[in-house]
Enzyme design. Sequence first.
Site, PDB file in Angstrom:
ATOM      1  N   GLY A 130      -2.796  -1.828  -7.100  1.00  0.00           N
ATOM      2  CA  GLY A 130      -1.934  -2.891  -6.378  1.00  0.00           C
ATOM      3  C   GLY A 130      -2.597  -4.417  -7.805  1.00  0.00           C
ATOM      4  O   GLY A 130      -3.591  -4.611  -7.564  1.00  0.00           O
ATOM      5  N   HIS A 176       0.920  -1.013   0.161  1.00  0.00           N
ATOM      6  CA  HIS A 176       0.285  -0.276  -0.361  1.00  0.00           C
ATOM      7  C   HIS A 176       0.697   1.173  -0.129  1.00  0.00           C
ATOM      8  O   HIS A 176       1.133   2.602  -0.621  1.00  0.00           O
ATOM      9  CB  HIS A 176      -0.704   0.058   1.599  1.00  0.00           C
TER      10      HIS A 176
END
Length: 282
Positions: free
Chosen positions: A149, A37
């Site tokens: 992601g 993250h």
Amino acid sequence: MKIFVTQNELSNHLIPFYNDKSTIGFVPTMGALHQGHLSLLETAKQENSLVIISIFVNPTQFNNPEDLKKYPRTLQSDVEKIKKISTDIIVYAPTVEDIYKGKTVSEHFNFDGLENQMEGKYRTGHFDGVGTIVKELFKIVKPTNAYFGEKDFQQLQIIRKLVSKYKIPVNIIGCPILRETNGLAMSSRNERLSSIERKEASIIYKTLLEAKTLFKTKSAKEVMNWVASVFNENKKFELEYFEIADEDQLLPCNRKNKSKKYRAFIAVFVNNIRLIDTISLN
């Protein structure tokens, strides 16, 4: 650092940034932040005038109530991690009520079949929940660029489809998977693994790497059979699925086509904790 818990407060704060045409980078998360993250935040910080991260455990994308209940909620430590990157990053941490206004239900989406593969087969309604929350967050934040992601590659493709179908003016940017030293893809769920399970879970990435090598000379079916045999021999892990699909439509590969890009997708249970991973095969 500014932390907003209601969309009205956030929207009012952002008005000057919209007016001066600042670029706004957005990283939607469910919290329990890890280095993966944080790498999204770092990329967003480099590429935008302003960065916003949302931290919201979205109930409509969980098909398993127990999984929702056990999902880690660590707002205080998340904020400390964000501060180490920059105190200028804005945190939006809404309540379920603020997002759903008393109607915690998903909108229904047609993602042209992307939602029926892999995760969609095993998690009924999951991508309706993802589409609902991402569409709502884009409406609230109005970002220039949004960062996701590639570990959740199917989700990434679905969000691209969402933006295209609903003509949402945002650039979707996929970022590489970050891995632990043993190759395990970074995930908030890793925190629920014991130290031994975390170490042994390296088998997932090792299997993907070997599958990539085999795919050069073997058919998709042969590679899938080999992966199934690996997990049949290892009783600590339960293979939910292993799939080889093309990157664009996510359809299973029956016969290789040189003009297509292929990717392997895997979902594995370790002591009832579900881990997913993916790797490009071309």
